[in-house]
Design an enzyme around this catalytic site. Structure first.
Site, PDB file in Angstrom:
ATOM      1  CE  LYS A 173     -54.732  62.387  50.890  1.00  0.00           C
ATOM      2  NZ  LYS A 173     -54.255  61.266  50.102  1.00  0.00           N
ATOM      3  CD  GLU A 180     -53.323  56.240  54.586  1.00  0.00           C
ATOM      4  OE1 GLU A 180     -53.169  55.554  53.548  1.00  0.00           O
ATOM      5  OE2 GLU A 180     -54.081  57.217  54.646  1.00  0.00           O
TER       6      GLU A 180
END
Length: 311
Positions: A173, A180
């Protein structure tokens, strides 16, 4: 099946509701009692107004899912649970914690006979409707124990990933969020460049919408961008300040430790620092240097009254 959800904020509350819709009984607790109150009418949800109340409402072995801010808030609850849980219980930490902290927590709880799973959760405020991307670290037997919960949260059954041992979920993550950062920075720079070409008077919202269809640039981030640019092309009411949650920093530091070049993600992080005013002093120094070697005029800073007037 029953699960205890600790942390009923924007994501935790939506996840609790989604699990109830999957016919999983949820006992939920949040330090903010209004977050508990907001879910009390959801079928299959029972609110708890203290951690002890939540634990007492659940027969052993218990499954607890934490959706709390990373750092001290999560650690404080883990420290309390360490002395209140029993052998055979399972903890899932769904916050954005640093993966090395999750590895340390897994060891502590394992020694006490309690399973610990680190869960990277992506989907934001839209996950309640479309499902969550789940990246899990921990022992296979513990993951198996919560399989029905995972299927209830994922976009489709079995559309989640057991990444590896403890820490692997939060590590995955972390890198996800680093990517991102880079994608968001690229979109923002591209649309900024389009906007700066004033002689063409480009409809930025229309460009974004066009790129959504057939272009190699299409993505969910672009979908979101096109949506808000249709409504507000100039973004006049938005301050140019972009916080960083911490995972971008961890990604950059991990890249340095591993000797892996990640210039895009690292520069995206630096751009966020710049937006927070962290480059103001260096910019002032650059201006003074230009004045020193070239005699370039300085731009005077607005006085305190001017600054107040602009706020």
């Amino acid at each position: 099946m029953q699960i205890g959800m600790i942390g009923l904020g924007r994501m935790g509350g939506a996840m609790a509701t989604k699990l109830c819709l999957a016919d999983i009984h949820v006992v939920g607790y949040d330090a903010d009692s209004t977050s508990v109150d907001a879910l009390n009418n959801v079928p299959g949800f029972d609110g708890a107004y203290s951690l002890d109340s939540l634990l007492n409402a659940m027969p052993a072995p218990r499954i607890l899912w934490l959706m709390l801010p990373a750092g001290k808030p999560t650690q404080a609850v883990l420290d309390e649970l360490r002395f209140k849980l029993a052998v055979g219980d399972t903890i899932v930490n769904g916050g954005n914690n640093f993966y090395k902290e999750s590895m340390a927590s897994a060891t502590i709880f394992r020694d006490a006979g309690i399973s610990f799973i680190d869960a990277g959760v992506s989907g934001g405020v839209h996950g309640g409707a479309s499902g969550y991307c789940l990246m899990l670290g921990g022992e296979a037997v513990a993951i198996k124990r919560i399989e029905r919960v995972l299927n209830g949260l994922a976009p489709n059954p079995n559309q989640w990933l057991h990444c590896g041992p403890s820490g692997a979920g939060h590590f995955t993550k972390m890198v996800h969020n680093g990517i991102e950062y880079g994608m968001m920075q690229a979109y923002s720079e591209g649309f900024s460049l389009l906007s700066a070409k004033r002689e063409f008077d480009l409809d930025i919202g229309a460009v974004a919408e066009t790129w959504r269809h057939g272009s190699v640039l299409r993505s969910w981030l672009l979908d979101l961008t096109a949506d808000f640019l249709k409504k507000d092309r100039a973004l006049d009411g938005v301050a140019p300040v972009v916080p960083d949650s911490g995972e971008g920093r961890w990604t950059a530091l991990e890249a340095i430790e591993l000797g892996v070049p990640t210039p895009v993600m690292s520069l995206a992080l630096m751009s966020r620092f710049a937006s927070q005013g962290e480059d103001e002093y260096s910019a002032k120094l650059l201006a003074m240097m230009r004045k020193g070697f070239g005699g370039h005029a300085l731009v005077a800073a607005p006085d305190a009254a001017d600054k107040t007037a602009k706020l």
